[in-house]
Design a protein around this motif. Structure first.
Motif, PDB file in Angstrom:
ATOM      1  N   LEU A 146       0.810  -1.216   0.000  1.00  0.00           N
ATOM      2  CA  LEU A 146       0.000   0.000   0.000  1.00  0.00           C
ATOM      3  C   LEU A 146       0.848   1.273   0.000  1.00  0.00           C
ATOM      4  O   LEU A 146       0.327   2.364  -0.237  1.00  0.00           O
ATOM      5  N   SER A 147       2.137   1.145   0.246  1.00  0.00           N
ATOM      6  CA  SER A 147       3.023   2.322   0.251  1.00  0.00           C
ATOM      7  C   SER A 147       3.294   2.851  -1.145  1.00  0.00           C
ATOM      8  O   SER A 147       3.906   3.920  -1.301  1.00  0.00           O
ATOM      9  N   TYR A 148       2.835   2.128  -2.160  1.00  0.00           N
ATOM     10  CA  TYR A 148       3.087   2.542  -3.543  1.00  0.00           C
ATOM     11  C   TYR A 148       2.572   3.953  -3.802  1.00  0.00           C
ATOM     12  O   TYR A 148       3.286   4.807  -4.348  1.00  0.00           O
ATOM     13  N   HIS A 149       1.338   4.224  -3.423  1.00  0.00           N
ATOM     14  CA  HIS A 149       0.748   5.537  -3.714  1.00  0.00           C
ATOM     15  C   HIS A 149       1.427   6.675  -2.935  1.00  0.00           C
ATOM     16  O   HIS A 149       1.703   7.731  -3.523  1.00  0.00           O
ATOM     17  N   PRO A 150       1.719   6.522  -1.648  1.00  0.00           N
ATOM     18  CA  PRO A 150       2.452   7.597  -0.959  1.00  0.00           C
ATOM     19  C   PRO A 150       3.823   7.873  -1.568  1.00  0.00           C
ATOM     20  O   PRO A 150       4.239   9.034  -1.667  1.00  0.00           O
ATOM     21  N   VAL A 151       4.525   6.810  -1.982  1.00  0.00           N
ATOM     22  CA  VAL A 151       5.837   7.018  -2.603  1.00  0.00           C
ATOM     23  C   VAL A 151       5.676   7.735  -3.932  1.00  0.00           C
ATOM     24  O   VAL A 151       6.427   8.677  -4.243  1.00  0.00           O
TER      25      VAL A 151
END
Length: 473
Positions: free
Chosen positions: A297-302
């Motif tokens: 789920l960290s894909y979008h924040p990165v």
């Protein structure tokens, strides 16, 4: 699995958990004491109206199943009780699975509040508390040593908080690149603290040094969180010192405190417990599975961080599991304040007896020195600051505030420092005017005793009365 735990972080985990429980306690106390006027059945933005148009899948909350003011109060006060129990160390007295459930309770309760909180809860530190609180569920108790992967994920949150804030500053406002933003920020920040006036009057070179130090702390130091000890401890300690400086200079709710809490998890504090008891297999499976999900789920924040169109304080899932953060991508050069007044006169004129409502935290009377409220969050005062920036920020709630002032609504008046009208004599009309505020100089402070000087700008809301009320001749 020997690599799964980090026995050297026993004390670090303990300090982190107790500090996080303290932040939870403040958050639930804020909700319990303010919700009726803001979100209650007769509030400015009622929860029943919100859940009727927003489906559960978009905003998971207990209040989709049932809502009443009594039920909300019960949830908020239950959150206070559980947070106090965690602060006292109740999780250490329970089996591992029960301790995890105990940590899950405040997260689920606060998620339910945030997801129906609308404008009043649209702050980055709400998602930050939820994301941090969810990881606390996986951190374990005295039955197991702290899991390495959870400690890593806590540092990953801290990295995104600081690095994201650093990037948004460099991209958002030229004054951050010119090192001049603090010439204005202490005066124009949402809610000044008791020392903000003095911070504003520091020499210009000191302000530039503050900004330069901020860039180092937010853009360079976060990378060191992922280096071996004691470098990571030194990096986290520097972040804590920076956050304490911000605590002294303003009232930023619990934003600074939750950041400090995250930094505490990266410290390697001295401990005499250097061995790890066997870790249950089910616990390892749960931790690794959830960690894999959070990394996915960290894909979008990165992606948001590396984007030139970076946005601040956005959640990418309805559970607020992984979010993007940032603060003050732009800095106001001029401070405006909305001053709300009422009158008992039946025919309002400019020379009528207009009496000013006093708010608890936001500037009003120029002679009232700002007080320290953080980590407690004065939600109405913060939204009044946004309203002064643009009436668009107040479109969905300001009319409700005025209506309740005209009714002398008890719950609304409790959010204020003082109402100029007795309980049995509500105002006939309420108006709002926009003023420009600036800090006085040292000489003006000595001569007048006022820390602010204000100048009328324009009308914000013309004299308004309750619909259907008769106007006196």
């Amino acid at each position: 699995m020997d690599w799964f735990t980090a026995p050297g972080y026993w004390l670090s985990r303990l300090v982190f958990q107790r500090a996080l429980a303290g932040v939870y306690l403040v958050a639930f106390l804020t909700a319990a004491l303010q919700f009726r006027a803001l979100l209650g059945e007769r509030g400015m933005l009622p929860i029943p109206r919100y859940v009727a148009r927003v489906p559960f899948r978009r905003a998971p909350s207990l209040f989709h199943l049932h809502y009443s003011d009594r039920f909300f109060a019960g949830c908020a006060w239950a959150g206070c009780v559980v947070s106090a129990a965690l602060l006292a160390g109740a999780d250490a007295e329970l089996p591992l699975w029960a301790a995890m459930v105990l940590w899950l309770i405040p997260w689920a309760l606060y998620l339910s509040i945030v997801n129906v909180g609308q404008t009043w809860y649209a702050f980055g530190w709400e998602s930050l508390l939820l994301e941090t609180g969810f990881l606390a569920v996986l951190l374990g108790n005295d039955e197991v040593a702290p899991p390495v992967v959870v400690l890593f994920l806590l540092r990953w949150i801290l990295f995104r908080v600081e690095f994201g804030a650093g990037l948004i500053k460099m991209r958002g406002d030229a004054c951050w690149r010119k090192l001049t933003c603090l010439h204005y920020h202490h005066e124009t920040q949402p809610m000044p603290g008791p020392l903000s006036w003095f911070f504003h009057h520091l020499p210009g070179p000191v302000h530039k040094a503050e900004v330069a130090a901020n860039h180092v702390t937010q853009l360079l130091v976060p990378v060191l969180l992922f280096t071996p000890q004691p470098v990571a401890t030194a990096a986290a300690s520097l972040m804590i010192l920076t956050q304490l400086w911000l605590v002294l200079s303003g009232n930023f709710s619990w934003l600074n405190w939750i950041t400090i809490v995250l930094a505490l998890s990266a410290l390697r504090l001295p401990t005499d417990r250097t061995t790890a008891p066997p870790t249950p297999l089910w616990y390892e499976v749960v931790v690794l599975a959830v960690a894999a999900l959070l990394l996915y789920l960290s894909y979008h924040p990165v992606l948001n961080m590396v984007s030139r169109r970076q946005v601040m304080n956005r959640s990418f899932d309805p559970l607020h599991l992984v979010n993007t953060y940032g603060a003050f991508g732009s800095v106001s050069r001029i401070r405006y304040e909305v001053v709300v007044e009422g009158t008992l006169d039946g025919s309002p004129r400019e020379d009528s007896d207009w009496r000013e409502y006093e708010f608890r935290g936001k500037p009003g009377d120029p002679r009232h020195w700002p007080r320290q409220f953080a980590p407690y969050h004065l939600r109405l005062d913060w939204l009044m600051w946004f309203a002064a920036l643009s009436p668009a920020y107040a479109g969905d709630w300001f009319g409700g505030l005025v209506e309740r002032l005209l009714e002398n609504d008890r719950d609304t008046l409790r959010l204020l420092r003082r109402s100029p009208f007795p309980p049995d004599a509500p105002p006939r009309f309420v108006r709002a005017r926009l003023f420009r505020y600036r800090y006085t100089s040292w000489r003006e402070l000595r001569e007048t005793g006022a820390c602010w000087e204000r100048t009328y700008v324009r009308e914000f809301l013309p004299p308004t009365r309750l619909a259907g009320s008769a106007q006196r001749p």
